[in-house]
Design a protein around this motif. Structure first.
Motif, short mmCIF file in Angstrom:
data_model
loop_
_atom_site.label_atom_id
_atom_site.label_comp_id
_atom_site.label_asym_id
_atom_site.label_seq_id
_atom_site.Cartn_x
_atom_site.Cartn_y
_atom_site.Cartn_z
N ASP A 52 8.20 9.25 -0.20
CA ASP A 52 8.00 8.10 0.70
C ASP A 52 6.78 8.33 1.59
O ASP A 52 5.96 7.44 1.79
CB ASP A 52 9.24 7.88 1.58
CG ASP A 52 10.44 7.38 0.79
OD1 ASP A 52 10.23 6.79 -0.28
OD2 ASP A 52 11.58 7.58 1.24
N GLN B 40 3.45 8.24 -0.34
CA GLN B 40 3.05 6.84 -0.62
C GLN B 40 2.50 6.19 0.65
O GLN B 40 1.46 5.53 0.64
CB GLN B 40 4.25 6.05 -1.12
CG GLN B 40 4.73 6.48 -2.50
CD GLN B 40 6.18 6.13 -2.74
OE1 GLN B 40 6.75 5.29 -2.06
NE2 GLN B 40 6.79 6.79 -3.71
N GLU B 41 3.19 6.43 1.75
CA GLU B 41 2.79 5.83 3.02
C GLU B 41 1.40 6.31 3.43
O GLU B 41 0.60 5.54 3.94
CB GLU B 41 3.83 6.24 4.08
CG GLU B 41 4.02 5.24 5.17
CD GLU B 41 4.27 3.86 4.67
OE1 GLU B 41 5.26 3.66 3.95
OE2 GLU B 41 3.47 2.96 4.97
N ILE C 66 -1.12 4.40 1.53
CA ILE C 66 -1.14 2.98 1.93
C ILE C 66 -1.89 2.84 3.25
O ILE C 66 -2.73 1.96 3.41
CB ILE C 66 0.30 2.44 2.02
CG1 ILE C 66 0.84 2.26 0.59
CG2 ILE C 66 0.36 1.11 2.76
CD1 ILE C 66 2.32 2.11 0.49
N VAL D 23 4.08 3.44 -7.53
CA VAL D 23 4.72 2.83 -6.35
C VAL D 23 3.66 2.42 -5.33
O VAL D 23 3.73 1.32 -4.76
CB VAL D 23 5.73 3.81 -5.71
CG1 VAL D 23 6.34 3.21 -4.45
CG2 VAL D 23 6.82 4.16 -6.70
N ILE D 24 2.65 3.27 -5.13
CA ILE D 24 1.60 2.93 -4.16
C ILE D 24 0.89 1.66 -4.62
O ILE D 24 0.61 0.76 -3.82
CB ILE D 24 0.58 4.10 -4.01
CG1 ILE D 24 1.25 5.33 -3.42
CG2 ILE D 24 -0.58 3.69 -3.11
CD1 ILE D 24 0.41 6.60 -3.50
N GLN E 98 2.04 -0.76 -6.44
CA GLN E 98 2.90 -1.92 -6.21
C GLN E 98 2.89 -2.32 -4.74
O GLN E 98 2.75 -3.50 -4.40
CB GLN E 98 4.34 -1.59 -6.62
CG GLN E 98 4.57 -1.61 -8.12
CD GLN E 98 5.90 -0.97 -8.50
OE1 GLN E 98 6.63 -0.47 -7.66
NE2 GLN E 98 6.20 -0.98 -9.78
N LYS E 99 3.03 -1.33 -3.87
CA LYS E 99 3.08 -1.62 -2.43
C LYS E 99 1.76 -2.22 -1.94
O LYS E 99 1.75 -3.13 -1.13
CB LYS E 99 3.39 -0.34 -1.65
CG LYS E 99 4.84 0.10 -1.77
CD LYS E 99 5.09 1.30 -0.88
CE LYS E 99 6.55 1.74 -0.96
NZ LYS E 99 6.83 2.95 -0.18
N ALA F 123 1.43 -5.79 -3.06
CA ALA F 123 2.25 -6.65 -2.21
C ALA F 123 1.58 -6.85 -0.86
O ALA F 123 1.58 -7.94 -0.30
CB ALA F 123 3.63 -6.03 -2.02
N TYR F 124 0.96 -5.78 -0.37
CA TYR F 124 0.29 -5.85 0.93
C TYR F 124 -0.89 -6.83 0.88
O TYR F 124 -1.05 -7.68 1.75
CB TYR F 124 -0.18 -4.46 1.34
CG TYR F 124 -1.13 -4.43 2.51
CD1 TYR F 124 -0.68 -4.67 3.80
CD2 TYR F 124 -2.49 -4.17 2.33
CE1 TYR F 124 -1.54 -4.66 4.87
CE2 TYR F 124 -3.37 -4.15 3.41
CZ TYR F 124 -2.89 -4.39 4.67
OH TYR F 124 -3.75 -4.38 5.74
#
Lengths: 186, 283
Positions: free
Chosen positions: A45, A48-49, A52, B39-40, B42-43, B46-47
């Motif tokens: 998690d 990934q964060e 992002i 996953v990144i 996908q996120k 979405a962002y």
């Protein structure tokens, strides 16, 4: 290894290719997070964060001021600090909830065996260190980076790196050697 | 001056060197990295999609504001913030801009958080063509001149913090009913506030302390249903297992523990879940 991240986002990333960053430094950031907050699914998690946030803040990255690893480390370590603060709150709640402790020292042998025993001991010893010492220890002893690089990554003088490392090593060695002695006596 | 030599690394220590070396060589598997990459992606997709729709809705609101102000007499046009949106740059925030929410969806957010980025960035005025309508941050509101008229954008964070503190002190004094009442009020008033994750967790805590186990479990269910990181889900499931165990419902507790283990727990948490399962077995 083919990374899909760079592909769909390429058009919106004029400044910094976060996909390429992940490709080059994802494993490093993942390992560092693991060492700062301990093993578990939260590591993914947080990884990934980190990327992002890196994507969202990509315009703020200045390659002349910092190396990508330094920048990513800054993001990851801040997220880890947040996570640890959150976990403290969660642990507090958990402790209040448990009228009787659920810890069972007599774990079945398969539970003990399924852990990577050696890595587990190192992670346990790491978790006993204060975060500031833990990060220096992880970067120097486990990632094998040199003092000036660590100083730049964390944003502290090299002398402070050595001071923190000195204290971290003392505690780490003490904890690990005690554990080893216990293992031998058992 | 020659720099002092670096201290000898622990990996060379005869006693614990092997352990340190092995831990240092612990690698991440390609599968794990690829999974996170997916996953990144996908996120982030979405962002960026969310950013585009947010900008579109801001465009609509802005147009409406201009129209209304003209109807009123055009006296307050100057108070409106109107900046054209450059569609191709929707995904690109200008440096130093705080218009778009860049906070990660952290569950335990705090009002006094340090910025996520380590180094301060040079202050630069964003190019007008890149700017979207600013979403006021609490800091910006605080810095505004006192003579400026109060707008609807005034930060509610101080009020939220005050309420949250009140609820906490009530709970500490044992008045869980009042604490819960304050939290419910907050949840209604500020459903997406920065303290929302804390409020939800505190609610479960106070419900448990007040002996409302079923309500606590329901609250956990609600949290589980909401999008949250996997790690938090597994922890909540383990807590749910503890709640069931306290009530003596071992089959429900076992189910919750197994689900928690299925989601993946840290080694410590997994031990606790297994210990809970064992207790269920003993009963």
């Amino acid at each position: 290894m083919a990374m899909s991240l760079a592909m769909p986002l390429a058009s919106t990333m004029a400044e910094l290719d976060v996909g390429a960053l992940y490709h080059d430094h994802g494993a490093f950031v993942g390992r560092i997070i693991e060492r700062l907050v301990g093993l578990g699914p939260h590591v993914d998690d947080l990884l990934q964060e980190t990327f992002i946030v890196a994507f969202k803040q990509r315009k703020k990255f200045d390659p002349e001021r910092a190396a990508p690893t330094t920048w990513l480390y800054g993001i990851a370590s801040n997220l880890c600090r947040r996570h640890l603060r959150g976990r403290q709150r969660f642990d507090l709640f958990k402790n209040r909830l448990q009228a009787e402790p659920l810890d069972n020292p007599n774990l079945p042998p398969d539970v003990v065996l399924e852990k990577d025993e050696a890595a587990w001991m190192v992670f346990q010893a790491l978790s006993k260190l204060p975060l500031k010492q833990r990060e220096v220890f992880a970067l120097y002893e486990l990632e094998e980076l040199d003092g000036p690089t660590i100083a730049e990554m964390i944003g502290i003088p090299v002398g402070t790196v050595w001071t923190r490392l000195h204290h971290a090593r003392r505690k780490f060695e003490k904890h690990l050697k005690t554990r080893l002695a216990q293992e031998v006596s058992v | 001056m020659k720099a002092p030599p670096e201290p000898r690394r622990l990996m060379h220590d005869p006693e614990i060197g092997d352990l340190v070396r092995n831990a240092g060589r612990r690698k991440w598997t390609t599968e794990r990295l690829l999974h996170n990459d997916k996953v990144i992606t996908q996120k982030l997709n979405a962002y960026t999609a969310g950013l585009a729709s947010e900008a579109t809705s801001m465009f609509g609101t802005g147009t409406l504001k201009v129209g209304l102000s003209l109807l009123v007499g055009g006296l307050i046009v100057g108070t409106l913030i109107w900046r054209p949106i450059d569609a191709p740059n929707l995904g690109n925030e200008p440096a130093g801009q705080e218009a778009i929410i860049v906070e990660p969806p952290e569950l335990e957010s705090e009002s006094t958080e340090k910025p996520l980025l380590p180094a301060p960035v040079e202050k630069s005025t964003p190019e007008p063509s890149l700017m979207v309508q600013e979403k006021p941050s609490p800091r910006k509101v605080a810095r505004r001149a006192p003579s400026q008229p109060e707008s609807t954008n005034k930060s509610t964070l101080p009020a939220q913090l005050r309420l949250y503190q009140t609820a906490k002190s009530k709970a500490e004094r044992g008045d869980h009913a009042m604490a819960l009442k304050i939290l419910s009020e907050m949840e209604q008033k500020y459903p997406d506030g920065p303290l929302a994750p804390d409020i939800r967790l505190a609610r479960i805590e106070y419900l448990t302390a007040a002996g409302h186990f079923k309500a606590a479990r329901d609250a956990i269910r609600d949290l589980l249903a909401s999008p949250s990181p996997t790690a938090r889900k597994s922890l909540l499931l383990r807590l749910e297992g503890d709640l069931w165990l306290r009530e003596g419902n071992c089959s429900a507790a076992s189910l919750a523990y197994r689900r928690a283990l299925g989601f993946g727990l840290s080694p410590e948490e997994a031990e606790l879940a297994r210990a809970g399962l064992e207790k269920c077995g003993e009963r």
